[in-house]
Scaffold this active site. Structure first.
Site, PDB file in Angstrom:
ATOM      1  N   ARG A  56       0.823  -1.223   0.000  1.00 10.29           N
ATOM      2  CA  ARG A  56       0.000   0.000   0.000  1.00 10.29           C
ATOM      3  C   ARG A  56       0.858   1.275   0.000  1.00 10.29           C
ATOM      4  O   ARG A  56       0.459   2.303  -0.546  1.00 10.29           O
ATOM      5  CB  ARG A  56      -0.941  -0.003   1.217  1.00 10.29           C
ATOM      6  CG  ARG A  56      -1.964   1.143   1.224  1.00 10.29           C
ATOM      7  CD  ARG A  56      -2.901   1.047   2.421  1.00 10.29           C
ATOM      8  NE  ARG A  56      -3.994   2.013   2.369  1.00 10.29           N
ATOM      9  CZ  ARG A  56      -4.209   2.959   3.291  1.00 10.29           C
ATOM     10  NH1 ARG A  56      -3.404   3.051   4.336  1.00 10.29           N
ATOM     11  NH2 ARG A  56      -5.225   3.790   3.176  1.00 10.29           N
TER      12      ARG A  56
ATOM     13  N   ILE B 104      -7.072   7.973  -0.667  1.00  5.03           N
ATOM     14  CA  ILE B 104      -6.983   6.515  -0.754  1.00  5.03           C
ATOM     15  C   ILE B 104      -7.865   6.016   0.389  1.00  5.03           C
ATOM     16  O   ILE B 104      -7.739   6.477   1.521  1.00  5.03           O
ATOM     17  CB  ILE B 104      -5.513   6.019  -0.622  1.00  5.03           C
ATOM     18  CG1 ILE B 104      -5.427   4.492  -0.775  1.00  5.03           C
ATOM     19  CG2 ILE B 104      -4.835   6.460   0.674  1.00  5.03           C
ATOM     20  CD1 ILE B 104      -3.985   3.952  -0.854  1.00  5.03           C
ATOM     21  N   SER B 105      -8.804   5.135   0.103  1.00  9.70           N
ATOM     22  CA  SER B 105      -9.732   4.647   1.133  1.00  9.70           C
ATOM     23  C   SER B 105      -8.974   3.911   2.229  1.00  9.70           C
ATOM     24  O   SER B 105      -7.913   3.334   1.983  1.00  9.70           O
ATOM     25  CB  SER B 105     -10.765   3.689   0.523  1.00  9.70           C
ATOM     26  OG  SER B 105     -11.650   4.388  -0.302  1.00  9.70           O
ATOM     27  N   GLN B 106      -9.550   3.910   3.436  1.00 16.50           N
ATOM     28  CA  GLN B 106      -8.893   3.144   4.503  1.00 16.50           C
ATOM     29  C   GLN B 106      -8.972   1.655   4.151  1.00 16.50           C
ATOM     30  O   GLN B 106      -9.929   1.206   3.504  1.00 16.50           O
ATOM     31  CB  GLN B 106      -9.505   3.459   5.859  1.00 16.50           C
ATOM     32  CG  GLN B 106     -10.862   2.853   6.131  1.00 16.50           C
ATOM     33  CD  GLN B 106     -11.359   3.195   7.531  1.00 16.50           C
ATOM     34  OE1 GLN B 106     -11.998   4.224   7.726  1.00 16.50           O
ATOM     35  NE2 GLN B 106     -11.086   2.346   8.499  1.00 16.50           N
ATOM     36  N   PRO B 107      -7.968   0.870   4.554  1.00 17.57           N
ATOM     37  CA  PRO B 107      -7.943  -0.553   4.191  1.00 17.57           C
ATOM     38  C   PRO B 107      -9.213  -1.309   4.585  1.00 17.57           C
ATOM     39  O   PRO B 107      -9.670  -2.176   3.840  1.00 17.57           O
ATOM     40  CB  PRO B 107      -6.709  -1.076   4.937  1.00 17.57           C
ATOM     41  CG  PRO B 107      -5.797   0.115   4.998  1.00 17.57           C
ATOM     42  CD  PRO B 107      -6.704   1.289   5.202  1.00 17.57           C
TER      43      PRO B 107
END
EC number: 2.1.1.77
Length: 213
Positions: free
Chosen positions: A37, A63-66
């Protein structure tokens, strides 16, 4: 483009956090465990890349959280060679997860800056989407339809009709619906006219914008 043992250790920790939060799909967890990431983020965020947080990636996007990436991916129930349409390529991290899951990914980005960035990044990481295009996500990709699944990675005020039309019967559409806070929504296409709807709680996304470029 280094991926060190330290990075891998941090990813193992991240996978444990996602499991604690209820992500149970082994193949999704495995994909997150494998994907670096930190390479999808600006180098100034490298030390924070494996925290379960969203980060800015430029052009007013994140970037979206995992956890969100894993949650949406799990809802899709990806099978090898599934033809998946992704609306909002963004950093390319969600694209990479779908690719690792064995999907044939068709992805659309409306921010030219991000489109150029991911176009240059994917080959370096060995990620090969079937189709990467610059355009309006509200319209989908009619020339490549129908799709086994469609994933929208930005908050939409409504479900775009073209996306519903481009979904195969039996297909799954995962979309965060709402203005300020979104409800994660799953539509399953039952036949030509009927869709089954499921809701999965609140999430926060940047808005899905119509093509202004």
């Amino acid at each position: 483009m280094k991926d060190t043992a330290k990075h891998q250790g941090l990813r193992n920790q991240l996978v444990s956090i996602l499991q604690q939060k209820g992500i149970s799909d082994k193949s999704v967890l495995e994909a997150i465990q494998k994907i670096p990431r930190h390479l999808f983020l600006d180098s100034s965020f490298e030390d924070y890349a494996y925290q379960d947080k969203a980060f800015p990636i430029g052009a007013g996007q994140t970037i979206s959280q995992p956890y969100t990436v894993a949650f949406q991916s799990q809802l899709l129930q990806v099978k090898k060679d599934d033809k998946i349409l992704e609306i909002g390529t963004g950093s390319g991290y969600q694209t990479a997860v779908l690719y690792k899951l064995g999907a044939k990914v068709y992805t659309v980005e409306r921010q030219n800056e991000l489109f150029k960035k991911t176009n240059a990044l994917f080959p370096k990481l060995g990620i090969r989407p079937k189709h990467l295009s610059f355009g309006d996500g509200y319209k989908g990709l009619p020339l490549h339809a129908p799709f086994d699944s469609i994933i929208v990675t930005a908050g939409a005020p409504f479900i775009p009709k073209p996306l519903m039309a481009q979904l195969k019967i039996g297909g799954r559409l995962v979309i965060p619906l709402g203005e300020n806070v979104q409800i994660m929504t799953l539509l399953i296409r039952k036949n030509e006219t009927q869709f089954e709807k499921h809701e999965f709680g609140e999430f926060r996304f940047v808005p899905l914008l119509e093509d202004k470029n």
